[in-house]
Scaffold this motif. Sequence first.
Motif, PDB file in Angstrom:
ATOM      1  N   ARG A 120       0.681  -1.183  -0.063  1.00 14.71           N
ATOM      2  CA  ARG A 120       0.002  -0.112   0.110  1.00 14.71           C
ATOM      3  C   ARG A 120       0.881   1.304   0.035  1.00 14.71           C
ATOM      4  O   ARG A 120       0.295   2.514  -0.012  1.00 14.71           O
ATOM      5  CB  ARG A 120      -0.842  -0.033   1.210  1.00 14.71           C
ATOM      6  CG  ARG A 120      -2.183  -1.177   0.937  1.00 14.71           C
ATOM      7  CD  ARG A 120      -2.954  -1.347   2.181  1.00 14.71           C
ATOM      8  NE  ARG A 120      -4.198  -2.021   1.667  1.00 14.71           N
ATOM      9  CZ  ARG A 120      -5.015  -2.411   2.574  1.00 14.71           C
ATOM     10  NH1 ARG A 120      -4.722  -2.481   4.080  1.00 14.71           N
ATOM     11  NH2 ARG A 120      -5.946  -3.395   2.255  1.00 14.71           N
TER      12      ARG A 120
ATOM     13  N   PRO B 184       0.668   2.261  -5.751  1.00 17.77           N
ATOM     14  CA  PRO B 184      -0.138   1.213  -6.420  1.00 17.77           C
ATOM     15  C   PRO B 184       0.836   0.257  -7.332  1.00 17.77           C
ATOM     16  O   PRO B 184       2.004   0.588  -7.600  1.00 17.77           O
ATOM     17  CB  PRO B 184      -0.814   2.223  -7.466  1.00 17.77           C
ATOM     18  CG  PRO B 184      -0.836   3.517  -6.950  1.00 17.77           C
ATOM     19  CD  PRO B 184       0.409   3.620  -6.342  1.00 17.77           C
TER      20      PRO B 184
ATOM     21  N   GLU C  84      -7.929  -6.057  -3.197  1.00 19.71           N
ATOM     22  CA  GLU C  84      -6.395  -5.568  -3.340  1.00 19.71           C
ATOM     23  C   GLU C  84      -5.922  -5.849  -4.726  1.00 19.71           C
ATOM     24  O   GLU C  84      -5.372  -4.995  -5.392  1.00 19.71           O
ATOM     25  CB  GLU C  84      -5.532  -6.221  -2.213  1.00 19.71           C
ATOM     26  CG  GLU C  84      -4.084  -5.395  -2.098  1.00 19.71           C
ATOM     27  CD  GLU C  84      -4.461  -4.092  -1.611  1.00 19.71           C
ATOM     28  OE1 GLU C  84      -3.687  -3.034  -2.197  1.00 19.71           O
ATOM     29  OE2 GLU C  84      -5.279  -3.989  -0.912  1.00 19.71           O
TER      30      GLU C  84
ATOM     31  N   GLN D 121      -7.153  -3.273  -7.182  1.00 17.72           N
ATOM     32  CA  GLN D 121      -6.349  -1.876  -7.005  1.00 17.72           C
ATOM     33  C   GLN D 121      -5.346  -1.674  -8.160  1.00 17.72           C
ATOM     34  O   GLN D 121      -4.599  -0.578  -8.312  1.00 17.72           O
ATOM     35  CB  GLN D 121      -5.837  -1.599  -5.508  1.00 17.72           C
ATOM     36  CG  GLN D 121      -7.170  -1.635  -4.483  1.00 17.72           C
ATOM     37  CD  GLN D 121      -8.363  -1.287  -4.635  1.00 17.72           C
ATOM     38  OE1 GLN D 121      -8.460   0.027  -4.886  1.00 17.72           O
ATOM     39  NE2 GLN D 121      -9.339  -1.795  -4.835  1.00 17.72           N
ATOM     40  N   SER D 122      -4.752  -2.530  -8.523  1.00 17.29           N
ATOM     41  CA  SER D 122      -3.818  -2.584  -9.444  1.00 17.29           C
ATOM     42  C   SER D 122      -4.062  -1.721 -10.669  1.00 17.29           C
ATOM     43  O   SER D 122      -5.522  -1.625 -11.004  1.00 17.29           O
ATOM     44  CB  SER D 122      -3.269  -3.972  -9.988  1.00 17.29           C
ATOM     45  OG  SER D 122      -3.114  -4.934  -9.214  1.00 17.29           O
ATOM     46  N   ARG D 123      -3.121  -0.964 -11.144  1.00 19.42           N
ATOM     47  CA  ARG D 123      -3.423  -0.025 -12.338  1.00 19.42           C
ATOM     48  C   ARG D 123      -3.808  -0.758 -13.805  1.00 19.42           C
ATOM     49  O   ARG D 123      -4.773  -0.544 -14.211  1.00 19.42           O
ATOM     50  CB  ARG D 123      -2.009   0.866 -12.515  1.00 19.42           C
ATOM     51  CG  ARG D 123      -1.719   1.571 -11.603  1.00 19.42           C
ATOM     52  CD  ARG D 123      -0.432   2.587 -12.166  1.00 19.42           C
ATOM     53  NE  ARG D 123       0.204   3.223 -10.946  1.00 19.42           N
ATOM     54  CZ  ARG D 123      -0.091   4.495 -10.575  1.00 19.42           C
ATOM     55  NH1 ARG D 123      -1.247   5.019 -11.221  1.00 19.42           N
ATOM     56  NH2 ARG D 123       0.394   5.196  -9.801  1.00 19.42           N
TER      57      ARG D 123
ATOM     58  N   ASP E  90       1.561  -1.471 -10.467  1.00 16.63           N
ATOM     59  CA  ASP E  90       1.432  -1.001 -11.810  1.00 16.63           C
ATOM     60  C   ASP E  90       0.822  -2.057 -12.698  1.00 16.63           C
ATOM     61  O   ASP E  90       0.323  -1.614 -13.797  1.00 16.63           O
ATOM     62  CB  ASP E  90       2.936  -0.443 -12.354  1.00 16.63           C
ATOM     63  CG  ASP E  90       3.397   0.784 -11.605  1.00 16.63           C
ATOM     64  OD1 ASP E  90       2.846   1.899 -11.596  1.00 16.63           O
ATOM     65  OD2 ASP E  90       4.345   0.665 -11.022  1.00 16.63           O
TER      66      ASP E  90
ATOM     67  N   HIS F 192     -12.843  -4.050 -13.737  1.00 12.83           N
ATOM     68  CA  HIS F 192     -11.668  -3.276 -13.582  1.00 12.83           C
ATOM     69  C   HIS F 192     -11.322  -2.467 -14.859  1.00 12.83           C
ATOM     70  O   HIS F 192     -11.827  -2.785 -15.948  1.00 12.83           O
ATOM     71  CB  HIS F 192     -10.509  -4.379 -13.511  1.00 12.83           C
ATOM     72  CG  HIS F 192      -9.179  -3.552 -12.995  1.00 12.83           C
ATOM     73  ND1 HIS F 192      -8.339  -2.917 -14.093  1.00 12.83           N
ATOM     74  CD2 HIS F 192      -8.377  -3.355 -12.108  1.00 12.83           C
ATOM     75  CE1 HIS F 192      -7.250  -2.312 -13.581  1.00 12.83           C
ATOM     76  NE2 HIS F 192      -7.270  -2.637 -12.264  1.00 12.83           N
TER      77      HIS F 192
END
Length: 250
Positions: free
Chosen positions: A118, A121, A186, A189-191, A123, A226
């Motif tokens: 955390r 982010p 989680e 949350q990845s780009r 990538d 996503h």
Amino acid sequence: MRVKILGTPEELGRAAAEYSADILNRSIVERGEARLLLSTGASQIDTLKALVTMEVDWRSVEIFHLDEYIGLPPNHPASFQRYLKEKIVDIVPLKQVHFVLSEGDIGQSIAGLAKEIRRAPIDLALIGIGENAHLAFNDPPADFTTREAYIIVNLDEDCKRQQVREGWFASVDDVPAQAISMSVHEIMQSRVIVSAAPYKVKARAIKSALEREVTEWIPATKLQQHPNVTLFLDTDSASLVDAQVLEKLL
């Protein structure tokens, strides 16, 4: 979500690796580093084999480990820590590696991983899809509500049988009952998420992931929500998906 279909697992791996290398390089140019989340298993071998040959400034890449069996020693043939060392960590020079350590104080290990992941982010996340449509070790019904970064999960029988079929264990009884897994929240949350999912045995899971509404009973459906996912399939894994569904995603 975008879908790319290649003829063979090897072609899939090369295409996914080229795409992933471009994302890593752009992240390094923009931010001076790239944070890479890696899954393991048979479906990821061709992608990782090709990825380590790509022109990437690996000294600027920080790797995070997705999941690991609880109680399995790191030298066990099925250990994901061992897998990553053999497939990438011992091959290219990396900035830093964060393994999921499932021996010793598991709570401390999870807390340390959560703090590191955390910090910034991810990538690029290379995320496989299981035969039961799991993401990481989030077997159905997956917990879509937790906001914890890593959680302890119970492995279902379908997941255990997959590990045996892939040759990691001699029998279902040999597969650990629990694992540490990054949560679905989680992962999301990845780009950028790249999912390499070859082989005929994945065809039903892929069909469900693309055609069904989002549900914890088919964890991979969560990828539909996503903003930047590319799913790499081969002709076998794509074989059961409705042609009209595929046409919209290609």
